[in-house]
Design a protein around this motif. Structure first.
Motif, PDB file in Angstrom:
ATOM      1  N   PRO A 341       0.434  -5.742  -5.945  1.00  0.00           N
ATOM      2  CA  PRO A 341       1.235  -6.148  -4.782  1.00  0.00           C
ATOM      3  C   PRO A 341       0.757  -7.486  -4.238  1.00  0.00           C
ATOM      4  N   VAL A 342       1.686  -8.321  -3.782  1.00  0.00           N
ATOM      5  CA  VAL A 342       1.295  -9.641  -3.291  1.00  0.00           C
ATOM      6  C   VAL A 342       0.437  -9.505  -2.034  1.00  0.00           C
ATOM      7  N   GLU A 343      -0.410 -10.493  -1.831  1.00  0.00           N
ATOM      8  CA  GLU A 343      -1.376 -10.480  -0.730  1.00  0.00           C
ATOM      9  C   GLU A 343      -0.705 -10.387   0.637  1.00  0.00           C
ATOM     10  N   GLU A 344       0.489 -10.955   0.757  1.00  0.00           N
ATOM     11  CA  GLU A 344       1.162 -10.988   2.052  1.00  0.00           C
ATOM     12  C   GLU A 344       1.439  -9.607   2.620  1.00  0.00           C
ATOM     13  N   LEU A 345       1.505  -8.593   1.781  1.00  0.00           N
ATOM     14  CA  LEU A 345       1.811  -7.245   2.253  1.00  0.00           C
ATOM     15  C   LEU A 345       0.720  -6.684   3.164  1.00  0.00           C
ATOM     16  N   LYS A 346      -0.479  -7.236   3.073  1.00  0.00           N
ATOM     17  CA  LYS A 346      -1.565  -6.777   3.952  1.00  0.00           C
ATOM     18  C   LYS A 346      -1.265  -7.059   5.419  1.00  0.00           C
ATOM     19  N   ALA A 347      -0.373  -8.023   5.687  1.00  0.00           N
ATOM     20  CA  ALA A 347      -0.024  -8.347   7.072  1.00  0.00           C
ATOM     21  C   ALA A 347       0.694  -7.188   7.758  1.00  0.00           C
ATOM     22  N   MET A 348       1.222  -6.246   6.989  1.00  0.00           N
ATOM     23  CA  MET A 348       1.913  -5.093   7.576  1.00  0.00           C
ATOM     24  C   MET A 348       0.944  -4.012   8.045  1.00  0.00           C
ATOM     25  N   ARG A 349      -0.316  -4.109   7.665  1.00  0.00           N
ATOM     26  CA  ARG A 349      -1.254  -3.033   7.971  1.00  0.00           C
ATOM     27  C   ARG A 349      -1.479  -2.881   9.465  1.00  0.00           C
ATOM     28  N   GLY A 350      -1.248  -1.662   9.932  1.00  0.00           N
ATOM     29  CA  GLY A 350      -1.477  -1.350  11.341  1.00  0.00           C
ATOM     30  C   GLY A 350      -2.671  -0.425  11.488  1.00  0.00           C
ATOM     31  N   THR A 351      -2.469   0.705  12.156  1.00  0.00           N
ATOM     32  CA  THR A 351      -3.550   1.660  12.400  1.00  0.00           C
ATOM     33  C   THR A 351      -4.199   2.094  11.082  1.00  0.00           C
ATOM     34  N   HIS A 352      -5.540   2.050  11.057  1.00  0.00           N
ATOM     35  CA  HIS A 352      -6.298   2.344   9.841  1.00  0.00           C
ATOM     36  C   HIS A 352      -7.100   3.628  10.024  1.00  0.00           C
ATOM     37  N   HIS A 353      -7.152   4.426   8.972  1.00  0.00           N
ATOM     38  CA  HIS A 353      -8.003   5.621   8.974  1.00  0.00           C
ATOM     39  C   HIS A 353      -8.692   5.715   7.622  1.00  0.00           C
ATOM     40  N   ARG A 354      -9.951   6.141   7.608  1.00  0.00           N
ATOM     41  CA  ARG A 354     -10.726   6.198   6.367  1.00  0.00           C
ATOM     42  C   ARG A 354     -11.402   7.555   6.211  1.00  0.00           C
ATOM     43  N   VAL A 355     -11.336   8.071   5.007  1.00  0.00           N
ATOM     44  CA  VAL A 355     -12.062   9.280   4.625  1.00  0.00           C
ATOM     45  C   VAL A 355     -13.030   8.887   3.511  1.00  0.00           C
ATOM     46  N   SER A 356     -14.312   9.308   3.624  1.00  0.00           N
ATOM     47  CA  SER A 356     -15.311   8.893   2.633  1.00  0.00           C
ATOM     48  C   SER A 356     -16.113  10.083   2.131  1.00  0.00           C
ATOM     49  N   ASN A 357     -16.525   9.971   0.861  1.00  0.00           N
ATOM     50  CA  ASN A 357     -17.490  10.908   0.263  1.00  0.00           C
ATOM     51  C   ASN A 357     -17.119  12.357   0.532  1.00  0.00           C
ATOM     52  N   LEU A 358     -15.966  12.747   0.035  1.00  0.00           N
ATOM     53  CA  LEU A 358     -15.460  14.086   0.250  1.00  0.00           C
ATOM     54  C   LEU A 358     -15.422  14.839  -1.074  1.00  0.00           C
ATOM     55  N   SER A 359     -15.979  16.022  -1.089  1.00  0.00           N
ATOM     56  CA  SER A 359     -15.932  16.876  -2.268  1.00  0.00           C
ATOM     57  C   SER A 359     -14.766  17.848  -2.118  1.00  0.00           C
ATOM     58  N   ILE A 360     -13.897  17.874  -3.116  1.00  0.00           N
ATOM     59  CA  ILE A 360     -12.725  18.753  -3.086  1.00  0.00           C
ATOM     60  C   ILE A 360     -12.969  19.892  -4.070  1.00  0.00           C
ATOM     61  N   SER A 361     -13.078  21.086  -3.551  1.00  0.00           N
ATOM     62  CA  SER A 361     -13.378  22.244  -4.396  1.00  0.00           C
ATOM     63  C   SER A 361     -12.205  22.562  -5.318  1.00  0.00           C
ATOM     64  N   ALA A 362     -12.529  23.227  -6.414  1.00  0.00           N
ATOM     65  CA  ALA A 362     -11.500  23.604  -7.377  1.00  0.00           C
ATOM     66  C   ALA A 362     -10.449  24.492  -6.722  1.00  0.00           C
ATOM     67  N   ASP A 363      -9.189  24.213  -7.066  1.00  0.00           N
ATOM     68  CA  ASP A 363      -8.056  25.039  -6.640  1.00  0.00           C
ATOM     69  C   ASP A 363      -7.909  25.091  -5.122  1.00  0.00           C
ATOM     70  N   THR A 364      -8.109  23.944  -4.494  1.00  0.00           N
ATOM     71  CA  THR A 364      -7.924  23.863  -3.045  1.00  0.00           C
ATOM     72  C   THR A 364      -7.068  22.646  -2.691  1.00  0.00           C
ATOM     73  N   GLU A 365      -6.482  22.728  -1.506  1.00  0.00           N
ATOM     74  CA  GLU A 365      -5.783  21.600  -0.901  1.00  0.00           C
ATOM     75  C   GLU A 365      -6.480  21.244   0.405  1.00  0.00           C
ATOM     76  N   VAL A 366      -6.598  19.954   0.667  1.00  0.00           N
ATOM     77  CA  VAL A 366      -7.279  19.488   1.871  1.00  0.00           C
ATOM     78  C   VAL A 366      -6.280  18.696   2.712  1.00  0.00           C
ATOM     79  N   PRO A 367      -5.732  19.279   3.776  1.00  0.00           N
ATOM     80  CA  PRO A 367      -4.825  18.523   4.648  1.00  0.00           C
ATOM     81  C   PRO A 367      -5.568  17.391   5.350  1.00  0.00           C
ATOM     82  N   LEU A 368      -4.865  16.326   5.618  1.00  0.00           N
ATOM     83  CA  LEU A 368      -5.427  15.173   6.319  1.00  0.00           C
ATOM     84  C   LEU A 368      -4.567  14.908   7.553  1.00  0.00           C
ATOM     85  N   PRO A 369      -4.782  15.677   8.629  1.00  0.00           N
ATOM     86  CA  PRO A 369      -3.890  15.589   9.792  1.00  0.00           C
ATOM     87  C   PRO A 369      -3.876  14.216  10.455  1.00  0.00           C
TER      88      PRO A 369
END
Length: 503
Positions: A341-369
């Motif tokens: 994607p062209v660099e200019e698209l970064k100008a659209m970025r608004g509210t930011h949220h980050r998730v780091s270092n997460l282990s997802i167990s087998a056969d599970t779903e992790v909602p991200l509210p």
């Protein structure tokens, strides 16, 4: 033709353009009033009516111009016009009046099978020049190549000597359309889509003035496995060496709708000798891409984000069609195409949220509210070296609260396949897109995802593979989840931005 004849001919064209724009204004007003959950926030769409192939993409007078195949009277394919929009930043687009309308015996007929079909644009010493295919069913020849010019970049006059190429080089071919023009060493070159004897071909022409063209020969053709007609060919140099890329939309090639070929072009012989061929995008909704060079010297590609024959739920709301995000093309270290994607698209970025270092167990779903919406950019990085051999993991996009609606983006560590499953995406077509994707050298899988109401575009491993699909979920299906199956997986990071534009 006399000067008076020129004035009368262009008056007819002006009248057709006025009719088209009047209809477009009326239809646009109706579209704006109607409740429509599928209109995209940050992709170019028609204000109303039908849109297909991008045409005449060009950086002209410090602005980006996009033309497109357009039927302003209804949200379905009809006699083709050229719609027109411009932008200063590749993000926010201003719609301009219809540029071309059928008006002459070479682009207007008595039935619906006629129009100003696809083509390209060039800057001819300050004159914006459109080169297009005039198509009339039942006429012999059916397809011819024509030009129209503008000094203000808005109003276009068709050339008195149209068609500038009056017929294909030989009879018995399948199609003769979609001229793409560029300049090399002071000479204009044109590649045209063609087919004969079951083989798609790209024909090469040259000219000193854009009016008088001479046929050079077949630049490239199918090896028997790449379709029987090559629509929308685009031949251009890329990288620091002598490599050229030929982008094509092959007809009758099954699920493969676009391809790129890499090789060497000899301007002396007119032959493009290709050494590598691959599908360009692995989604369902990607066709007729075209490239151009902007003021920074970047090679930018934009495609039609729909496909012929598919269900098109937006038609119920008075419009149809959208373009992909602008994508910069470069050559990767192994000589294949990298699409980002062209660099200019970064100008659209608004509210930011980050998730780091997460282990997802087998056969599970992790909602991200904390992460939800219908206009998002996501960048997810997974480890694969710690996954069990049969692990499958990824994200569920545009999830409904009851879990019945979602689009699944998954990666299988066992067979190195990236998949997008639309079986539960809502209205429109179902189906599974898939592509082979080798992990990066450090064992990671990186997925950059753009969600925009009725579209999902995926750039995998820094653009080594792309997958483009339309989806039509309910407006309240806004959730995002992580998941793992048949093994545990580690998420290094997930960055998410809500996307906003000026519009």
């Amino acid at each position: 033709m006399s000067h008076q004849g020129d004035k009368e001919r262009n008056k007819v064209h002006e009248e057709q353009v006025v009719l088209a724009n009047t209809a477009l204004e009326q239809d646009s007003a109706a579209t704006a009033v109607a409740e429509d959950n599928f209109r995209l926030y940050y992709h170019l769409m028609p204000p109303a009516g039908w849109m297909n192939d991008p045409n005449g993409l060009i950086y002209f007078n410090d602005e980006y111009h996009m033309f497109y195949q357009h039927y302003p009277y209804e949200p379905k394919w009809g006699p083709m016009h050229w719609g027109h929009a411009k932008s200063k930043d590749l993000v926010n687009w201003e719609h301009l009046p219809v540029a071309l309308a059928p008006s002459e015996n070479y682009d207007m007929g008595e039935t619906g099978g006629y129009g100003c079909w696809s083509g390209s644009a060039v800057d001819d010493n300050g004159v914006l020049t459109l080169i297009y295919t005039g198509h009339v069913d039942g006429r012999t020849p059916t397809e011819v190549q024509c030009i129209a010019t503008s000094t203000d970049g808005v109003t276009f006059n068709k050339a008195a000597n149209n068609p500038v190429i009056a017929c294909a080089p030989e009879e018995g071919g399948f199609g003769f359309r979609d001229p793409k023009v560029w300049q090399h060493a002071g000479v204009w070159y044109m590649v045209i889509g063609y087919g004969k004897d079951g083989l798609g071909k790209a024909l090469l022409y040259k000219s000193s003035d854009l009016r008088d063209w001479s046929y050079i020969g077949v630049a490239a053709e199918s090896d028997g496995t790449m379709g029987d007609m090559w629509e929308c060919p685009d031949l251009f140099p890329l990288g620091n060496g002598n490599d050229h890329v030929l982008v094509i939309s092959p007809m009758n090639m099954g699920t493969t709708k676009t391809m790129y070929l890499i090789g060497k072009l000899s301007y002396e012989s007119g032959v493009f000798d290709y050494r590598y061929a691959e599908r360009l995008d692995y989604g369902f909704d990607f066709y007729a891409p075209q490239t151009f060079v902007d003021g920074q010297g970047r090679r930018i590609l934009i495609g039609w984000m729909n496909i012929w024959g598919a269900q098109m739920p937006e038609q119920e709301h008075g419009w149809m069609g959208a373009f992909t995000l602008p994508r910069e093309l470069t050559l990767s270290e192994d000589g294949t195409l990298r699409i980002e994607p062209v660099e200019e698209l970064k100008a659209m970025r608004g509210t930011h949220h980050r998730v780091s270092n997460l282990s997802i167990s087998a056969d599970t779903e992790v909602p991200l509210p904390e992460i939800h919406g219908d206009a998002l950019e996501l960048i997810a990085v997974f480890y694969t070296n710690q996954s069990a051999g049969d692990a499958e993991f990824g994200l569920l996009l545009r999830c409904s609260e009851d879990g019945s609606e979602y689009t699944e983006l998954s990666y299988s560590a066992a067979d190195c396949k990236l998949k997008v499953d639309r079986s539960h995406s809502g209205a429109g077509e179902a189906g599974v897109s898939e592509v082979q994707l080798t992990p990066l050298e450090d064992g990671r899988i990186k997925l950059q995802i753009f969600i925009d109401r009725s579209s999902v575009e995926i750039f995998a491993n820094n653009g080594l593979k792309t997958v483009t699909n339309r989806i039509y979920p309910k407006p309240d299906s806004l959730g995002i989840k992580l998941f793992a199956r048949n093994g545990e997986v580690s998420l290094e990071s997930l960055d998410a931005w809500k996307l906003i534009t000026e519009g």
